[in-house]
Design a protein around this motif. Structure first.
Motif, PDB file in Angstrom:
ATOM      1  N   LYS A  67       1.872   4.572  -3.803  1.00 58.08           N
ATOM      2  CA  LYS A  67       1.126   3.617  -4.610  1.00 58.08           C
ATOM      3  C   LYS A  67       1.118   2.234  -3.955  1.00 58.08           C
ATOM      4  O   LYS A  67       0.088   1.558  -3.919  1.00 58.08           O
ATOM      5  CB  LYS A  67       1.738   3.532  -6.015  1.00 58.08           C
ATOM      6  CG  LYS A  67       0.928   2.756  -7.008  1.00 58.08           C
ATOM      7  CD  LYS A  67       1.573   2.839  -8.393  1.00 58.08           C
ATOM      8  CE  LYS A  67       0.803   2.061  -9.413  1.00 58.08           C
ATOM      9  NZ  LYS A  67       1.416   2.116 -10.738  1.00 58.08           N
ATOM     10  N   ALA A  68       2.248   1.832  -3.392  1.00 56.40           N
ATOM     11  CA  ALA A  68       2.340   0.533  -2.713  1.00 56.40           C
ATOM     12  C   ALA A  68       1.432   0.504  -1.489  1.00 56.40           C
ATOM     13  O   ALA A  68       0.767  -0.511  -1.218  1.00 56.40           O
ATOM     14  CB  ALA A  68       3.778   0.258  -2.312  1.00 56.40           C
ATOM     15  N   GLU A  69       1.359   1.598  -0.748  1.00 55.81           N
ATOM     16  CA  GLU A  69       0.498   1.644   0.433  1.00 55.81           C
ATOM     17  C   GLU A  69      -0.980   1.611   0.040  1.00 55.81           C
ATOM     18  O   GLU A  69      -1.793   0.992   0.712  1.00 55.81           O
ATOM     19  CB  GLU A  69       0.780   2.895   1.256  1.00 55.81           C
ATOM     20  CG  GLU A  69       2.106   2.866   1.971  1.00 55.81           C
ATOM     21  CD  GLU A  69       2.221   1.724   2.965  1.00 55.81           C
ATOM     22  OE1 GLU A  69       1.239   1.441   3.680  1.00 55.81           O
ATOM     23  OE2 GLU A  69       3.286   1.101   3.026  1.00 55.81           O
ATOM     24  N   TYR A  70      -1.350   2.286  -1.043  1.00 56.13           N
ATOM     25  CA  TYR A  70      -2.746   2.279  -1.490  1.00 56.13           C
ATOM     26  C   TYR A  70      -3.178   0.886  -1.940  1.00 56.13           C
ATOM     27  O   TYR A  70      -4.342   0.539  -1.839  1.00 56.13           O
ATOM     28  CB  TYR A  70      -2.967   3.293  -2.618  1.00 56.13           C
ATOM     29  CG  TYR A  70      -3.467   4.614  -2.093  1.00 56.13           C
ATOM     30  CD1 TYR A  70      -4.789   4.792  -1.714  1.00 56.13           C
ATOM     31  CD2 TYR A  70      -2.613   5.693  -1.957  1.00 56.13           C
ATOM     32  CE1 TYR A  70      -5.248   5.990  -1.225  1.00 56.13           C
ATOM     33  CE2 TYR A  70      -3.049   6.894  -1.467  1.00 56.13           C
ATOM     34  CZ  TYR A  70      -4.375   7.041  -1.107  1.00 56.13           C
ATOM     35  OH  TYR A  70      -4.816   8.235  -0.615  1.00 56.13           O
ATOM     36  N   ARG A  71      -2.252   0.097  -2.424  1.00 54.41           N
ATOM     37  CA  ARG A  71      -2.589  -1.278  -2.818  1.00 54.41           C
ATOM     38  C   ARG A  71      -2.924  -2.132  -1.606  1.00 54.41           C
ATOM     39  O   ARG A  71      -3.644  -3.123  -1.709  1.00 54.41           O
ATOM     40  CB  ARG A  71      -1.437  -1.913  -3.573  1.00 54.41           C
ATOM     41  CG  ARG A  71      -1.306  -1.417  -4.984  1.00 54.41           C
ATOM     42  CD  ARG A  71      -0.325  -2.287  -5.768  1.00 54.41           C
ATOM     43  NE  ARG A  71       0.102  -1.575  -6.961  1.00 54.41           N
ATOM     44  CZ  ARG A  71       1.358  -1.332  -7.289  1.00 54.41           C
ATOM     45  NH1 ARG A  71       2.332  -1.757  -6.522  1.00 54.41           N
ATOM     46  NH2 ARG A  71       1.644  -0.671  -8.381  1.00 54.41           N
ATOM     47  N   LYS A  72      -2.411  -1.773  -0.437  1.00 55.96           N
ATOM     48  CA  LYS A  72      -2.646  -2.544   0.780  1.00 55.96           C
ATOM     49  C   LYS A  72      -4.013  -2.271   1.404  1.00 55.96           C
ATOM     50  O   LYS A  72      -4.469  -3.027   2.245  1.00 55.96           O
ATOM     51  CB  LYS A  72      -1.573  -2.225   1.828  1.00 55.96           C
ATOM     52  CG  LYS A  72      -0.185  -2.657   1.415  1.00 55.96           C
ATOM     53  CD  LYS A  72       0.810  -2.262   2.486  1.00 55.96           C
ATOM     54  CE  LYS A  72       2.224  -2.553   2.057  1.00 55.96           C
ATOM     55  NZ  LYS A  72       3.203  -2.116   3.068  1.00 55.96           N
ATOM     56  N   ILE A  73      -4.659  -1.184   1.007  1.00 59.21           N
ATOM     57  CA  ILE A  73      -5.940  -0.799   1.598  1.00 59.21           C
ATOM     58  C   ILE A  73      -7.024  -1.770   1.163  1.00 59.21           C
ATOM     59  O   ILE A  73      -7.141  -2.107  -0.018  1.00 59.21           O
ATOM     60  CB  ILE A  73      -6.328   0.638   1.196  1.00 59.21           C
ATOM     61  CG1 ILE A  73      -5.304   1.623   1.728  1.00 59.21           C
ATOM     62  CG2 ILE A  73      -7.722   0.981   1.697  1.00 59.21           C
ATOM     63  CD1 ILE A  73      -5.500   3.039   1.243  1.00 59.21           C
ATOM     64  N   ILE A  74      -7.826  -2.205   2.117  1.00 57.61           N
ATOM     65  CA  ILE A  74      -8.993  -3.037   1.810  1.00 57.61           C
ATOM     66  C   ILE A  74     -10.209  -2.112   1.866  1.00 57.61           C
ATOM     67  O   ILE A  74     -10.644  -1.695   2.938  1.00 57.61           O
ATOM     68  CB  ILE A  74      -9.136  -4.187   2.827  1.00 57.61           C
ATOM     69  CG1 ILE A  74      -7.901  -5.066   2.783  1.00 57.61           C
ATOM     70  CG2 ILE A  74     -10.401  -4.991   2.536  1.00 57.61           C
ATOM     71  CD1 ILE A  74      -7.849  -6.109   3.881  1.00 57.61           C
ATOM     72  N   TRP A  75     -10.728  -1.773   0.696  1.00 58.71           N
ATOM     73  CA  TRP A  75     -11.827  -0.830   0.619  1.00 58.71           C
ATOM     74  C   TRP A  75     -13.141  -1.538   0.937  1.00 58.71           C
ATOM     75  O   TRP A  75     -13.370  -2.652   0.488  1.00 58.71           O
ATOM     76  CB  TRP A  75     -11.890  -0.218  -0.785  1.00 58.71           C
ATOM     77  CG  TRP A  75     -10.663   0.560  -1.122  1.00 58.71           C
ATOM     78  CD1 TRP A  75      -9.618   0.141  -1.876  1.00 58.71           C
ATOM     79  CD2 TRP A  75     -10.347   1.883  -0.697  1.00 58.71           C
ATOM     80  NE1 TRP A  75      -8.667   1.131  -1.953  1.00 58.71           N
ATOM     81  CE2 TRP A  75      -9.085   2.205  -1.242  1.00 58.71           C
ATOM     82  CE3 TRP A  75     -11.010   2.815   0.090  1.00 58.71           C
ATOM     83  CZ2 TRP A  75      -8.488   3.434  -1.021  1.00 58.71           C
ATOM     84  CZ3 TRP A  75     -10.400   4.046   0.314  1.00 58.71           C
ATOM     85  CH2 TRP A  75      -9.158   4.343  -0.240  1.00 58.71           C
TER      86      TRP A  75
END
Length: 67
Positions: free
Chosen positions: A20-28
């Motif tokens: 979940k923490a890594e998905y928050r870092k993604i810039i879509w």
């Protein structure tokens, strides 16, 4: 040799919290960027397909001409 002063390991998070923490870092990308890139991929794929088809036709014609 190999002696280290810090022998403590970092505390492990749960897999799902880390994910979940890594998905928050993604810039879509926004919709416009995705549409442009999709169009480019489709255009290049079609162009490459036409080039391969043309080369195949020329090679087959040449083989029939020789034989």
């Amino acid at each position: 040799m190999g002696d280290t002063e810090n022998t403590k390991k970092a505390p492990k998070q749960s897999f799902w919290k880390g994910l979940k923490a890594e998905y928050r870092k993604i810039i879509w990308p926004d919709r416009e960027t995705v549409m442009k890139q999709t169009g480019a991929v489709i255009a290049v794929s079609v162009a490459l397909g036409l080039i391969i088809a043309a080369l195949d036709t020329v090679i087959v014609f040449g083989l029939h001409f020789v034989m």
